[in-house]
Design a protein around this motif. Structure first.
Motif, mmCIF file in Angstrom:
data_model
loop_
_atom_site.group_PDB
_atom_site.id
_atom_site.type_symbol
_atom_site.label_atom_id
_atom_site.label_comp_id
_atom_site.label_asym_id
_atom_site.label_seq_id
_atom_site.Cartn_x
_atom_site.Cartn_y
_atom_site.Cartn_z
ATOM 1 N N VAL A 116 -0.243 -6.471 2.722
ATOM 2 C CA VAL A 116 -1.560 -7.031 2.396
ATOM 3 C C VAL A 116 -1.452 -8.484 1.963
ATOM 4 N N GLU A 117 -0.500 -8.786 1.085
ATOM 5 C CA GLU A 117 -0.392 -10.152 0.551
ATOM 6 C C GLU A 117 0.107 -11.142 1.599
ATOM 7 N N SER A 118 0.886 -10.672 2.574
ATOM 8 C CA SER A 118 1.346 -11.561 3.645
ATOM 9 C C SER A 118 0.358 -11.623 4.804
ATOM 10 N N LYS A 119 -0.715 -10.812 4.696
ATOM 11 C CA LYS A 119 -1.750 -10.725 5.736
ATOM 12 C C LYS A 119 -1.135 -10.328 7.085
ATOM 13 N N LYS A 120 -0.162 -9.419 7.033
ATOM 14 C CA LYS A 120 0.466 -8.891 8.245
ATOM 15 C C LYS A 120 0.348 -7.368 8.231
ATOM 16 N N VAL A 121 -0.895 -6.919 8.191
ATOM 17 C CA VAL A 121 -1.168 -5.483 8.130
ATOM 18 C C VAL A 121 -1.144 -4.908 9.541
ATOM 19 N N GLU A 122 -0.231 -3.997 9.772
ATOM 20 C CA GLU A 122 -0.095 -3.381 11.088
ATOM 21 C C GLU A 122 -0.565 -1.934 11.103
ATOM 22 N N LEU A 125 -0.728 8.375 -7.616
ATOM 23 C CA LEU A 125 -0.073 7.389 -8.469
ATOM 24 C C LEU A 125 -0.112 6.007 -7.831
ATOM 25 N N HIS A 126 0.220 5.921 -6.553
ATOM 26 C CA HIS A 126 0.198 4.640 -5.851
ATOM 27 C C HIS A 126 -1.225 4.220 -5.503
ATOM 28 N N TYR A 127 -2.089 5.210 -5.306
ATOM 29 C CA TYR A 127 -3.493 4.900 -5.022
ATOM 30 C C TYR A 127 -4.112 4.106 -6.171
ATOM 31 N N LEU A 128 -3.893 4.553 -7.396
ATOM 32 C CA LEU A 128 -4.477 3.872 -8.553
ATOM 33 C C LEU A 128 -3.970 2.439 -8.672
ATOM 34 N N SER A 129 -2.681 2.246 -8.414
ATOM 35 C CA SER A 129 -2.101 0.899 -8.461
ATOM 36 C C SER A 129 -2.682 0.017 -7.354
ATOM 37 N N ALA A 130 -2.859 0.598 -6.162
ATOM 38 C CA ALA A 130 -3.380 -0.156 -5.023
ATOM 39 C C ALA A 130 -4.833 -0.574 -5.243
ATOM 40 N N VAL A 131 -5.616 0.297 -5.862
ATOM 41 C CA VAL A 131 -7.013 -0.037 -6.169
ATOM 42 C C VAL A 131 -7.071 -1.192 -7.164
ATOM 43 N N LYS A 132 -6.246 -1.112 -8.189
ATOM 44 C CA LYS A 132 -6.224 -2.153 -9.210
ATOM 45 C C LYS A 132 -5.845 -3.514 -8.610
ATOM 46 N N ALA A 133 -4.958 -3.499 -7.605
ATOM 47 C CA ALA A 133 -4.492 -4.737 -6.974
ATOM 48 C C ALA A 133 -5.370 -5.183 -5.807
ATOM 49 N N ASN A 134 -6.424 -4.412 -5.495
ATOM 50 C CA ASN A 134 -7.344 -4.739 -4.403
ATOM 51 C C ASN A 134 -6.636 -4.733 -3.039
ATOM 52 N N TYR A 135 -5.822 -3.701 -2.802
ATOM 53 C CA TYR A 135 -5.070 -3.594 -1.555
ATOM 54 C C TYR A 135 -5.727 -2.676 -0.523
ATOM 55 N N LEU A 136 -6.904 -2.109 -0.851
ATOM 56 C CA LEU A 136 -7.487 -1.091 0.021
ATOM 57 C C LEU A 136 -8.922 -1.417 0.421
ATOM 58 N N GLU A 137 -9.314 -0.917 1.601
ATOM 59 C CA GLU A 137 -10.698 -1.013 2.064
ATOM 60 C C GLU A 137 -11.499 0.155 1.490
ATOM 61 N N GLY A 168 -10.293 5.988 -1.171
ATOM 62 C CA GLY A 168 -9.401 6.974 -0.579
ATOM 63 C C GLY A 168 -10.023 8.351 -0.580
ATOM 64 N N VAL A 169 -9.570 9.192 0.362
ATOM 65 C CA VAL A 169 -10.041 10.571 0.446
ATOM 66 C C VAL A 169 -8.817 11.485 0.397
ATOM 67 N N GLY A 170 -8.898 12.542 -0.404
ATOM 68 C CA GLY A 170 -7.765 13.437 -0.577
ATOM 69 C C GLY A 170 -7.267 14.024 0.732
ATOM 70 N N ALA A 171 -5.958 13.942 0.939
ATOM 71 C CA ALA A 171 -5.340 14.495 2.150
ATOM 72 C C ALA A 171 -4.836 15.910 1.904
ATOM 73 N N LEU A 187 -1.689 14.975 -5.804
ATOM 74 C CA LEU A 187 -2.635 14.789 -4.710
ATOM 75 C C LEU A 187 -2.294 13.527 -3.939
ATOM 76 N N ASP A 188 -2.293 13.649 -2.619
ATOM 77 C CA ASP A 188 -2.128 12.490 -1.739
ATOM 78 C C ASP A 188 -3.483 12.078 -1.173
ATOM 79 N N TYR A 189 -3.627 10.778 -0.896
ATOM 80 C CA TYR A 189 -4.873 10.250 -0.334
ATOM 81 C C TYR A 189 -4.634 9.593 1.022
ATOM 82 N N TRP A 190 -5.621 9.741 1.896
ATOM 83 C CA TRP A 190 -5.712 8.891 3.083
ATOM 84 C C TRP A 190 -6.387 7.592 2.659
ATOM 85 N N VAL A 191 -5.797 6.457 2.993
ATOM 86 C CA VAL A 191 -6.366 5.157 2.623
ATOM 87 C C VAL A 191 -6.287 4.192 3.801
ATOM 88 N N ILE A 192 -7.073 3.111 3.706
ATOM 89 C CA ILE A 192 -7.079 2.059 4.722
ATOM 90 C C ILE A 192 -6.616 0.759 4.063
#
Length: 391
Positions: free
Chosen positions: A115-121, A130-142, A166-169, A293-298
């Motif tokens: 995300v920070e390098s703007k090279k999202v593939e 656990l990672h979802y909460l961190s990603a939300v705080k850092a604004n890494y998700l749509e 995110g939606v629970g997987a 719980l795992d999430y599907w995220v974008i």
């Protein structure tokens, strides 16, 4: 149409109709040429109408439209196989959208770099809460577009799984697996009463056996947080000599049992469930299981965000999640999925009522909390783990 075809086949190389008993003069020949021209025109109009009709009534994807693609990270091992069969293949078939399935795991470090390098593939990733909460705080998700969901399906997805980004997987549990039967982590820690080589999860991602260590030391399930980290590592000191391997990825923990390297371990329930299906004499203890719980995220800046939204919606439908749980015994986030799961399979799922009441939810919010030094508890416990491994 058949008569016109017959005339076409009798047209001579000289470019004229042959002489017959009923057509011996020029007027007759001219008349027949006109008739042939008229039939040809009518045939052309009919074919054009058929083609237009086909375009109007053909289902989506039937006439070769390019629906684009979506790049989805599906994990590894049995988890990836189940994701592919339950979600990837049927999604492609239903929508015509090409799915590029990436067999890999997503960490917060990888997500940050992309995300920070703007090279999202990637368009879709599967990450733990656990990672979802961190990603939300850092604004890494749509943000998730819940407007594409049917009301019936959405109403059956549990509240913890319906998040803004995110939606629970699936639900999964860390459980005791063994060929001898300890029923508590205190018993698991007792190598004299329950001898044998053991495996526990490494703490390199911050998801080590810390809660298990505290439970083994006498802390009740409802008193685990805020975590006493010093006490957890002192407890890990006691079991350390009996741990043959500290596994990192789920497939590794599973393989240790498959190869009979260990006889007791703290592993994902679904990995052991699939070994049981293959006839391995292993058992699971749900008591003091650690539910996650795992999430599907974008990822922010995903190249195909609309198709990503469609894929996640598809992967959270009850029927599809039921198919996933039959392939690997992890719990659905859409409760209606139990209607598509066999009764014997349901009893192996972490969210089956009899299993659920014996477990505790790992407190991901505690891990995400930031301390006075500006680092989260997750970051601090990873640093502590790295120091402990070299002591």
């Amino acid at each position: 149409m058949s008569r016109a075809s017959a005339k076409a086949r009798t047209w001579t190389s000289a470019g004229r109709w042959p002489i017959c008993g009923s057509c011996t003069n020029t007027n007759q020949e001219t008349s027949m040429r006109r008739q042939a021209g008229t039939l040809t025109s009518l045939l052309g109009v009919a074919l054009l109408g058929l083609a237009v009709g086909t375009l109007l009534v053909a289902p989506p994807g039937a006439v070769g439209q390019d629906k684009g693609k979506v790049v989805v990270q599906i994990g590894g091992g049995d988890w990836a196989d189940a994701n592919f069969e339950a979600y990837v293949a049927p999604f492609e078939k239903e929508t015509g959208i090409k799915v590029v399935a990436v067999r890999d795991w997503m960490s917060i470090a990888k997500l940050k770099l992309m995300v920070e390098s703007k090279k999202v593939e990637l368009d879709v990733a599967d990450i733990p809460r656990l990672h979802y909460l961190s990603a939300v705080k850092a604004n890494y998700l749509e943000k998730i577009d819940y407007g594409v969901y049917s009301k019936a399906e959405l109403s059956k997805i549990d509240d913890l799984s319906k998040q803004a980004y995110g939606v629970g997987a699936a639900y999964f549990s860390y459980v005791m697996a063994f060929d001898k039967r300890p029923t508590t982590w205190a018993e698991f820690w007792d190598a004299k009463k329950f001898p044998g080589p053991r495996t526990l999860r490494a703490g390199v991602y911050g998801t080590g056996a810390y809660e298990e260590a505290l439970l083994a030391d006498g802390v009740p399930m409802d008193k685990l947080y805020p975590m006493d980290v010093d006490r957890a590592f002192k407890s890990l000191d006691k079991i350390r000599p009996h741990v043959t391997t500290w596994w990192k990825e789920g497939a590794e923990g599973q393989q240790l049992f498959a190869d009979k390297v260990v006889t007791l371990g703290d592993v994902f329930n679904g990995r052991i469930g699939n070994l049981q299906k293959k006839g391995m004499p292993l058992d699971i203890e749900w008591n003091q299981g650690k539910l996650q719980l795992d999430y599907w995220v974008i990822p922010k800046g995903a190249p195909n965000p609309q198709n990503a939204q469609k894929f996640i919606e598809f992967a959270t439908r009850a029927k599809r999640q039921g198919a996933f749980s039959e392939l690997i015994p992890y719990g659905p986030t859409n409760v209606a999925a139990f209607e598509y799961v066999k009764p014997e399979t349901a009893k192996q799922l972490p969210t089956y009522p009899a299993n659920l009441k014996k477990q505790f939810h790992r407190n991901e919010d505690w891990y995400a909390e930031t301390g006075p030094g500006g680092k989260s508890n997750l970051e601090l416990i990873i640093e502590r783990w790295n120091r402990w491994t070299v002591q």
